[in-house]
Design an enzyme around this catalytic site. Structure first.
Site, PDB file in Angstrom:
ATOM      1  N   ARG A 195     -45.456   4.192  27.707  1.00 35.16           N
ATOM      2  CA  ARG A 195     -46.271   3.284  26.896  1.00 35.16           C
ATOM      3  C   ARG A 195     -46.157   1.821  27.330  1.00 35.16           C
ATOM      4  O   ARG A 195     -46.213   0.924  26.504  1.00 35.16           O
ATOM      5  CB  ARG A 195     -45.920   3.418  25.404  1.00 35.16           C
ATOM      6  CG  ARG A 195     -46.068   4.816  24.851  1.00 35.16           C
ATOM      7  CD  ARG A 195     -47.487   5.350  24.980  1.00 35.16           C
ATOM      8  NE  ARG A 195     -47.531   6.746  24.577  1.00 35.16           N
ATOM      9  CZ  ARG A 195     -47.426   7.781  25.410  1.00 35.16           C
ATOM     10  NH1 ARG A 195     -47.276   7.552  26.712  1.00 35.16           N
ATOM     11  NH2 ARG A 195     -47.483   9.007  24.971  1.00 35.16           N
TER      12      ARG A 195
ATOM     13  N   SER B  82     -49.530   4.765  16.558  1.00 32.63           N
ATOM     14  CA  SER B  82     -48.072   4.665  16.470  1.00 32.63           C
ATOM     15  C   SER B  82     -47.636   3.209  16.410  1.00 32.63           C
ATOM     16  O   SER B  82     -48.014   2.404  17.261  1.00 32.63           O
ATOM     17  CB  SER B  82     -47.410   5.338  17.672  1.00 32.63           C
ATOM     18  OG  SER B  82     -47.681   6.725  17.665  1.00 32.63           O
TER      19      SER B  82
ATOM     20  N   GLU C  46     -44.908  -0.504  19.460  1.00 28.00           N
ATOM     21  CA  GLU C  46     -45.979  -0.005  20.333  1.00 28.00           C
ATOM     22  C   GLU C  46     -47.265  -0.755  20.027  1.00 28.00           C
ATOM     23  O   GLU C  46     -48.068  -1.009  20.917  1.00 28.00           O
ATOM     24  CB  GLU C  46     -46.181   1.505  20.145  1.00 28.00           C
ATOM     25  CG  GLU C  46     -47.172   2.094  21.122  1.00 28.00           C
ATOM     26  CD  GLU C  46     -47.115   3.602  21.200  1.00 28.00           C
ATOM     27  OE1 GLU C  46     -48.174   4.217  21.405  1.00 28.00           O
ATOM     28  OE2 GLU C  46     -46.014   4.179  21.064  1.00 28.00           O
TER      29      GLU C  46
END
Length: 259
Positions: A140, A182, A254
């Protein structure tokens, strides 16, 4: 060119105000601008400045023979449709992920073991083509600092229907409320959602913003008339605080926050 964007409608979490942004139509741009994608993993302060989006020139898909080139403003839905219709593999998981090419590449978006970097060949950053293995692509994140104008993907024959179905099934467990996805990255060897649930934050809500009762790591907008950037930041801060106090783990965000 400039345009006004109402971020309470533009962002997937439906929080924000109306802000003037620049529209980039060529490779020259003000380096102080902060480039936005489709707003699927973003929180933007109503006081944010120097924002920009890519124009329609960068919304395209080209078959280059050995590679497929995709413009930075192209949507995940459009990319997925092209790959499926042309029986190409590697990006089946985009069926379940919203966003634009630029944001998907910069965050190395994915689901479970499927990630952008697995199929990515090279990326056009500030008009320079750079091979994917030089971009620091990891879980990510990436080391890309410039504007992503386009990317090229390896042309792999064979669309995987089973991967599409598995990712679609995972998507069904996601909350139905407006969400930025998320909120935190999973710590090594654990899950942010498990930790947030363990400290009693699953389903928690404060002034219209909270952690989903479906999946604790999803930051959601429960009430669009109450939700604000400030309350979203308070909820995120509470999640970080509770998890650190209980587990001694500093959660890494995130969601991208622009103030």
């Amino acid at each position: 060119m400039k345009k006004i964007i109402d971020f309470s409608k533009y962002l997937s979490i439906k929080i924000g105000g109306a802000i003037m942004v620049d529209v980039i139509e060529d490779y020259s741009y003000d380096k102080d601008l902060r480039i936005l994608g489709y707003g699927c993993n973003l929180l933007i302060s109503p006081h944010a400045t120097s924002l920009a989006i890519l124009g329609d020139r960068f919304d395209y898909i080209k078959d280059l023979g050995d590679f497929i080139e995709v413009g930075g403003a192209c949507s995940s839905a459009k990319i997925f449709k092209f790959f499926k219709q042309n029986n190409l593999g590697g990006l089946e998981f985009l069926r379940a992920l919203p966003g634009s090419l630029g944001g998907l590449v910069k965050m190395n978006a994915g689901m479970k073991d499927y990630e952008m970097k697995n199929t990515l060949h090279s990326v056009c950053v500030d008009s320079e083509w750079i091979e994917a293995d030089r971009l620091g692509l990891a879980y990510r994140k990436s080391e890309i600092n410039g504007v992503i104008f386009a990317a090229r993907f390896k042309k792999i024959q064979g669309f995987r229907q089973d991967v599409e179905e598995a990712c679609t099934l995972m998507r069904k467990t996601h909350p139905k409320h407006p969400s930025c996805g998320s909120c935190f990255k999973n710590p090594k060897g654990d899950f942010a959602g498990r930790m947030l649930e363990a400290v009693g934050l699953k389903g928690y809500s404060f002034h219209g913003v909270g952690f989903s009762e479906t999946h604790a790591n999803f930051l959601v907008n429960y009430d669009r008339s109450l939700a604000s950037f400030e309350t979203a930041m308070e909820v995120i801060g509470l999640g970080e605080k509770r998890v650190y106090e209980e587990f001694g783990v500093k959660l890494e965000k995130e969601v991208i926050i622009i103030e």
